[in-house]
Design a protein around this motif. Sequence first.
Motif, PDB file in Angstrom:
ATOM      1  N   ARG A 176       0.878   8.200  -9.845  1.00  0.00           N
ATOM      2  CA  ARG A 176       2.037   7.367  -9.539  1.00  0.00           C
ATOM      3  C   ARG A 176       3.362   8.087  -9.805  1.00  0.00           C
ATOM      4  O   ARG A 176       4.326   7.902  -9.049  1.00  0.00           O
TER       5      ARG A 176
ATOM      6  N   CYS B 156       0.844  -1.194   0.000  1.00  0.00           N
ATOM      7  CA  CYS B 156       0.000   0.000   0.000  1.00  0.00           C
ATOM      8  C   CYS B 156       0.883   1.249   0.000  1.00  0.00           C
ATOM      9  O   CYS B 156       2.096   1.161  -0.159  1.00  0.00           O
TER      10      CYS B 156
ATOM     11  N   LYS C 250      -1.771   3.843  -6.108  1.00  0.00           N
ATOM     12  CA  LYS C 250      -2.740   3.535  -7.152  1.00  0.00           C
ATOM     13  C   LYS C 250      -3.020   4.733  -8.058  1.00  0.00           C
ATOM     14  O   LYS C 250      -3.430   4.561  -9.205  1.00  0.00           O
TER      15      LYS C 250
ATOM     16  N   CYS D 204      -5.866  -5.619  -9.866  1.00  0.00           N
ATOM     17  CA  CYS D 204      -4.603  -4.897 -10.078  1.00  0.00           C
ATOM     18  C   CYS D 204      -3.463  -5.870 -10.350  1.00  0.00           C
ATOM     19  O   CYS D 204      -2.867  -5.849 -11.425  1.00  0.00           O
TER      20      CYS D 204
END
Length: 238
Positions: free
Chosen positions: A50, A11, A47, A209
């Motif tokens: 970037r 994350c 996410k 993803c």
Amino acid sequence: MTVSLAQFGACEDKRDNLRTIQCYAQKARESGAHMLFLPEYSMFYAKMNRRSQNVQAAEPLDGPFVSALSGIARQYGLWLAAGMYERTDSLPYNTIVLVDADGTLRGAHRKQRLYDAFGYRESDECRAGESPFLPVQTPVGRLGLITCYELRFPALSAAQKQAGAEVLLVPAGWAAGANKALHWRTLLCARAIENSMPVLGVDQYAPDCFIGHSAAFAAEGSILGALEDGDGLLTITI
């Protein structure tokens, strides 16, 4: 030799990712592993936005992330490999670091072939490395290393073999999509057969993803172990 592959989704919180890595290190040690391999982007994955977030998150090889990784390696007596963004004067490198059980940085691979394919442009957010990884002597033998999309280029794996690799590690964030799990497993197996060496693929998992499906193949192409989707730890003996 026993090794573990940790499949999880990183994350944007580096501290959370390090806590996850530490949990997997404890589990790997309890399972009898001598080495723990973690996916591409283990330090940080954004996410959205970037390019800017990668630049902001990037660290030098002697920065907090690698220092923390070294501490975990010492604590559990494990070699560790994990993905990070390495700071430069412009876009960061997409780098895999290898740390030994004493916490010493033994090698780093800056991804050379960026994922400019299937409608995506990794080169907009990362800088390409200039040199292949130099295989390192480890408890599992001389370890070679390529990253994710580089698996699609047979010459890169062959070059690791020619440089002395006896086992090939492929940390990845393999993007989800039609037949992508088939591509991933087939290419891992092909690289093992082509080069007559075990190939270990450790992938991130995040719904819609990254596909997960981490797997290890023996030199003749038989499967040593595999995960499906979801988080998990795969421990195998080579």
